[in-house]
Write a protein that holds these residues in place. Structure first.
Motif, PDB file in Angstrom:
ATOM      1  N   ARG A 129      -4.308  17.885  -7.743  1.00  0.00           N
ATOM      2  CA  ARG A 129      -2.582  18.064  -7.992  1.00  0.00           C
ATOM      3  C   ARG A 129      -2.356  17.453  -8.738  1.00  0.00           C
ATOM      4  O   ARG A 129      -3.022  15.839  -9.044  1.00  0.00           O
ATOM      5  N   ILE A 130      -1.548  17.867  -9.969  1.00  0.00           N
ATOM      6  CA  ILE A 130      -1.321  16.844 -10.807  1.00  0.00           C
ATOM      7  C   ILE A 130      -0.277  15.426 -10.678  1.00  0.00           C
ATOM      8  O   ILE A 130       0.314  15.722  -9.717  1.00  0.00           O
ATOM      9  N   GLY A 131       0.215  14.637 -11.386  1.00  0.00           N
ATOM     10  CA  GLY A 131       0.603  13.684 -11.210  1.00  0.00           C
ATOM     11  C   GLY A 131       0.031  12.608 -11.614  1.00  0.00           C
ATOM     12  O   GLY A 131      -0.242  12.505 -13.574  1.00  0.00           O
ATOM     13  N   ALA A 132       0.576  10.976 -12.115  1.00  0.00           N
ATOM     14  CA  ALA A 132       0.286   9.644 -12.636  1.00  0.00           C
ATOM     15  C   ALA A 132      -1.183   9.915 -12.555  1.00  0.00           C
ATOM     16  O   ALA A 132      -1.433   9.171 -13.477  1.00  0.00           O
ATOM     17  N   THR A 133      -1.293  10.386 -11.587  1.00  0.00           N
ATOM     18  CA  THR A 133      -2.901  10.623 -11.330  1.00  0.00           C
ATOM     19  C   THR A 133      -3.262  11.860 -10.712  1.00  0.00           C
ATOM     20  O   THR A 133      -2.809  12.537 -10.557  1.00  0.00           O
ATOM     21  N   ILE A 134      -5.132  11.646 -11.096  1.00  0.00           N
ATOM     22  CA  ILE A 134      -5.293  13.033 -10.607  1.00  0.00           C
ATOM     23  C   ILE A 134      -6.133  13.361  -9.075  1.00  0.00           C
ATOM     24  O   ILE A 134      -6.661  12.510  -8.728  1.00  0.00           O
ATOM     25  N   GLY A 145       0.470  -1.214  -0.095  1.00  0.00           N
ATOM     26  CA  GLY A 145       0.526  -0.269   0.203  1.00  0.00           C
ATOM     27  C   GLY A 145       0.945   1.161  -0.281  1.00  0.00           C
ATOM     28  O   GLY A 145       0.711   2.246  -1.133  1.00  0.00           O
ATOM     29  N   PRO A 146       1.505   1.121   1.810  1.00  0.00           N
ATOM     30  CA  PRO A 146       2.985   2.955   1.066  1.00  0.00           C
ATOM     31  C   PRO A 146       3.154   3.029  -0.263  1.00  0.00           C
ATOM     32  O   PRO A 146       3.402   3.481  -0.634  1.00  0.00           O
ATOM     33  N   ALA A 147       3.644   1.454  -0.889  1.00  0.00           N
ATOM     34  CA  ALA A 147       5.111   1.779  -1.473  1.00  0.00           C
ATOM     35  C   ALA A 147       4.255   1.852  -3.057  1.00  0.00           C
ATOM     36  O   ALA A 147       4.714   2.918  -4.186  1.00  0.00           O
ATOM     37  N   PHE A 148       3.140   1.800  -3.219  1.00  0.00           N
ATOM     38  CA  PHE A 148       2.654   2.522  -4.872  1.00  0.00           C
ATOM     39  C   PHE A 148       1.540   4.087  -4.140  1.00  0.00           C
ATOM     40  O   PHE A 148       2.518   4.343  -4.792  1.00  0.00           O
ATOM     41  N   GLU A 149       1.662   4.449  -2.918  1.00  0.00           N
ATOM     42  CA  GLU A 149       1.295   5.720  -2.754  1.00  0.00           C
ATOM     43  C   GLU A 149       2.296   6.427  -3.000  1.00  0.00           C
ATOM     44  O   GLU A 149       2.244   6.928  -3.644  1.00  0.00           O
ATOM     45  N   ALA A 150       3.722   6.014  -2.401  1.00  0.00           N
ATOM     46  CA  ALA A 150       4.809   6.495  -2.649  1.00  0.00           C
ATOM     47  C   ALA A 150       5.251   6.751  -4.374  1.00  0.00           C
ATOM     48  O   ALA A 150       5.467   8.117  -4.641  1.00  0.00           O
ATOM     49  N   VAL A 151       5.110   5.764  -5.049  1.00  0.00           N
ATOM     50  CA  VAL A 151       5.809   5.403  -6.300  1.00  0.00           C
ATOM     51  C   VAL A 151       4.011   6.632  -7.276  1.00  0.00           C
ATOM     52  O   VAL A 151       5.184   7.581  -8.219  1.00  0.00           O
ATOM     53  N   ALA A 199      -1.722  -1.600  -9.681  1.00  0.00           N
ATOM     54  CA  ALA A 199      -1.616  -0.900  -9.654  1.00  0.00           C
ATOM     55  C   ALA A 199      -2.838   0.263 -10.251  1.00  0.00           C
ATOM     56  O   ALA A 199      -4.035   1.088  -9.541  1.00  0.00           O
ATOM     57  N   THR A 200      -3.528  -0.154 -11.024  1.00  0.00           N
ATOM     58  CA  THR A 200      -5.057   0.147 -12.014  1.00  0.00           C
ATOM     59  C   THR A 200      -6.152  -0.321 -11.261  1.00  0.00           C
ATOM     60  O   THR A 200      -7.124   0.429 -11.197  1.00  0.00           O
ATOM     61  N   SER A 201      -6.040  -1.415 -10.118  1.00  0.00           N
ATOM     62  CA  SER A 201      -7.438  -1.700  -9.669  1.00  0.00           C
ATOM     63  C   SER A 201      -7.612  -1.063  -8.417  1.00  0.00           C
ATOM     64  O   SER A 201      -8.467  -1.169  -8.267  1.00  0.00           O
ATOM     65  N   THR A 202      -6.198  -0.686  -7.741  1.00  0.00           N
ATOM     66  CA  THR A 202      -6.473   0.082  -6.444  1.00  0.00           C
ATOM     67  C   THR A 202      -6.822   1.000  -6.823  1.00  0.00           C
ATOM     68  O   THR A 202      -7.168   2.631  -6.475  1.00  0.00           O
ATOM     69  N   GLU A 203      -5.565   2.145  -6.967  1.00  0.00           N
ATOM     70  CA  GLU A 203      -5.209   3.526  -7.113  1.00  0.00           C
ATOM     71  C   GLU A 203      -6.904   3.860  -8.067  1.00  0.00           C
ATOM     72  O   GLU A 203      -6.701   5.162  -7.719  1.00  0.00           O
ATOM     73  N   THR A 204      -7.065   3.231  -9.267  1.00  0.00           N
ATOM     74  CA  THR A 204      -8.065   4.126 -10.169  1.00  0.00           C
ATOM     75  C   THR A 204      -9.054   4.305  -8.683  1.00  0.00           C
ATOM     76  O   THR A 204     -10.204   5.519  -8.505  1.00  0.00           O
ATOM     77  N   THR A 205      -9.892   3.199  -8.029  1.00  0.00           N
ATOM     78  CA  THR A 205     -11.053   2.880  -7.626  1.00  0.00           C
ATOM     79  C   THR A 205     -10.898   3.951  -6.219  1.00  0.00           C
ATOM     80  O   THR A 205     -11.449   4.925  -5.875  1.00  0.00           O
ATOM     81  N   ALA A 260      12.358   8.566  -3.260  1.00  0.00           N
ATOM     82  CA  ALA A 260      11.317   7.798  -2.344  1.00  0.00           C
ATOM     83  C   ALA A 260      10.819   6.868  -3.578  1.00  0.00           C
ATOM     84  O   ALA A 260      10.616   6.184  -3.357  1.00  0.00           O
ATOM     85  N   TYR A 261      10.910   7.580  -4.751  1.00  0.00           N
ATOM     86  CA  TYR A 261      10.203   6.658  -6.333  1.00  0.00           C
ATOM     87  C   TYR A 261      10.837   5.705  -5.947  1.00  0.00           C
ATOM     88  O   TYR A 261      10.505   4.091  -6.470  1.00  0.00           O
ATOM     89  N   ARG A 262      11.995   5.298  -6.268  1.00  0.00           N
ATOM     90  CA  ARG A 262      13.262   4.155  -6.113  1.00  0.00           C
ATOM     91  C   ARG A 262      13.142   3.439  -5.123  1.00  0.00           C
ATOM     92  O   ARG A 262      12.415   2.038  -5.545  1.00  0.00           O
ATOM     93  N   ARG A 263      13.118   3.661  -3.509  1.00  0.00           N
ATOM     94  CA  ARG A 263      12.259   2.374  -2.511  1.00  0.00           C
ATOM     95  C   ARG A 263      10.769   2.082  -3.336  1.00  0.00           C
ATOM     96  O   ARG A 263      10.740   0.627  -2.837  1.00  0.00           O
ATOM     97  N   GLY A 264      10.058   3.095  -3.826  1.00  0.00           N
ATOM     98  CA  GLY A 264       8.681   2.436  -4.416  1.00  0.00           C
ATOM     99  C   GLY A 264       8.882   0.994  -4.813  1.00  0.00           C
ATOM    100  O   GLY A 264       8.314  -0.134  -4.338  1.00  0.00           O
ATOM    101  N   VAL A 265       9.281   1.046  -5.984  1.00  0.00           N
ATOM    102  CA  VAL A 265       9.080   0.062  -7.099  1.00  0.00           C
ATOM    103  C   VAL A 265      10.570  -1.321  -6.465  1.00  0.00           C
ATOM    104  O   VAL A 265      10.292  -2.381  -6.593  1.00  0.00           O
ATOM    105  N   GLN A 266      11.376  -0.960  -5.625  1.00  0.00           N
ATOM    106  CA  GLN A 266      12.222  -1.881  -4.761  1.00  0.00           C
ATOM    107  C   GLN A 266      11.157  -2.861  -3.671  1.00  0.00           C
ATOM    108  O   GLN A 266      11.385  -3.779  -3.806  1.00  0.00           O
TER     109      GLN A 266
END
Length: 461
Positions: free
Chosen positions: A439-444, A174-180, A267-273, A204-210
């Motif tokens: 707020r812009i990012g990989a998602t809104i 959960g936190p890893a995807f949030e950080a990424v 990512a798509t099934s959790t982040e979107t919802t 933080a991105y690299r740590r999340g991906v790890q």
């Protein structure tokens, strides 16, 4: 629709040079993109970024041309690079590995199969929402985004990952995807900056991906040769790897391919919802009339009982609220594509290798396409409304071959979460300045994280 025309009759896109747009991008990149969309008003726009000059297509006709011709406009190029680095060559890729991913996963997301899982989904959501009883009794504020992420993650992992992911791994993911998702913003907005050049959020991105790699590759090691029985995402991918072995062109269906698909699907099934549901709370705060109608419908349908699959057909207004949330705040707000061969869009010549950006966020807000586009009005999606609406006036899940295979899941899950929460509590926002700013990012996402005080309702036990 007007367009700029050269003297020799060749249409040109509207040009937005860097020296005019840079100050706006520095202050507020999303507002600047909105401004470009309004000024272009459906015409093709060329965004001059110096090193890159992508076209932005917002008119539904142009969107349709790009998304329906997925062989000519592919997910590749500079603007796709940050997402490709994270998601790889599975269901969010191209070519044979994408086709294999689609064939392997599509059966899990048919309407018929999803409908058989809705009961389990409803039970899982009810259980997860019930954990808010403690903070509600104590009048303790909860983070709306954290609560939505927890509820959605548990539901997706239990129902679609076959409970192969342990509670400890869920706590890490959960936190890893949030950080990424949060830290990807600079790479997403400035994709032409070389990876070797440090940017804010890189660490933080690299740590999340790890962390994501550790969990996903750990799953691959444990289950790839014997995933066991079940109809879940992981089992389908492992079976495809075992049964297919190689693609037609000889590419090995590897552990990396399973990892890429697991990351993309999670990512798509959790982040979107979870992101769309986070937008709900400030939106209801700013629209008390919508909130009253929503509360009344859920109260009448559920009668104070736990929400079940049988309630879904009666939650018509709840469904409209979800659709309107995705109109104003589409989570996948930008779809980059690259032209594989020369073409034209709206009479504008397109060169091979040209980047074309599609944005539901901009198209959904075009005054030439939508009446009062910035007004939140769920009745746009009432039965009988919108019959003459262009197919690509509204496309929060993309379109064509690459349309999101999980959109039916999203709609059902979002309705169940909303109904489950509002059948138990009445929300009160704390420390939040309305209206909510994106707020812009990989998602809104909302620029502020709404804090909720949940007031318990009497329920039938």
């Amino acid at each position: 629709m007007s367009a700029t025309v050269k003297t020799n009759g060749i249409r040109k896109p509207r040009n937005f040079p860097l020296y005019k747009t840079l100050p706006g991008f520095i202050r507020n990149p999303l507002k600047e993109i909105e401004h470009i969309g309004r000024v272009a008003d459906g015409d093709l726009a060329r965004l001059d970024l110096g090193a890159s000059k992508p076209l932005i297509a917002t008119h539904p006709d142009h969107v349709q041309k790009v998304l329906r011709n997925s062989g000519d406009y592919v997910r590749a190029g500079t603007f796709w690079r940050p997402l490709h680095g994270l998601m790889g060559d599975g269901i969010l890729g191209e070519g044979e590995l994408w086709a294999l991913s689609r064939r392997s996963l599509q059966p899990l997301f048919t309407t018929r199969n999803v409908n058989t899982l809705v009961g389990r989904m409803a039970e899982t959501i009810d259980e997860a929402v019930g954990e808010l009883d403690g903070p509600a009794r104590d009048r303790r504020p909860v983070s709306a985004s954290a609560a939505m992420i927890r509820i959605v993650n548990r539901t997706v992992l239990r129902v679609f990952f076959g409970e192969k992911v342990s509670p400890a791994e869920i706590e890490r993911l959960g936190p890893a995807f949030e950080a990424v998702a949060t830290k990807l913003v600079f790479r997403f907005l400035l994709p032409f900056v070389p990876e070797a050049v440090p940017m804010p959020g890189d660490r933080a991105y690299r740590r999340g991906v790890q962390i994501m790699d550790e969990v996903m590759y750990g799953l691959v090691e444990r289950y790839r040769d014997d995933p066991g029985p079940g109809e879940d995402i992981f089992t389908a991918l492992c079976r495809a790897r075992t049964e297919q072995g190689h693609t037609e062109q000889g590419h090995e269906v590897s552990g990396r391919w399973i990892r890429d698909n697991l990351v993309a699907m999670f990512a798509t099934s959790t982040e979107t919802t979870s992101t769309a549901l986070t937008w709900l709370w400030p939106t209801l705060e700013s629209h008390p009339d919508v909130a009253r109608r929503l509360y009344d419908e859920i109260e009448q349908v559920t009668q104070g009982k736990s929400v079940t699959a049988e309630h879904l057909p009666q939650l018509a207004y709840t469904r409209q609220v979800v659709q309107e949330l995705l109109r104003l705040y589409p989570v996948g707000w930008l779809f980059p594509r690259v032209a594989r061969r020369p073409d034209s869009i709206g009479g504008v010549p397109i060169k091979a290798g040209q980047s074309v950006l599609i944005s539901p966020y901009l198209t959904h807000r075009l005054p030439s396409v939508w009446d009062r586009p910035l007004v939140f009005d769920p009745d746009r999606f009432a039965p009988g409304r919108g019959a003459d609406r262009h197919r690509y006036a509204y496309f929060p899940f993309g379109g064509g071959q690459h349309q999101c295979i999980g959109m039916h899941v999203f709609n059902l899950e979002a309705q169940l979460v909303i109904a489950s929460i509002l059948s138990r509590y009445r929300p009160e926002l704390r420390g939040f300045t309305a209206p909510a700013a994106p707020r812009i990012g990989a998602t809104i996402r909302p620029s502020q994280d709404p804090k909720l005080i949940l007031h318990p309702l009497d329920r039938v036990r």
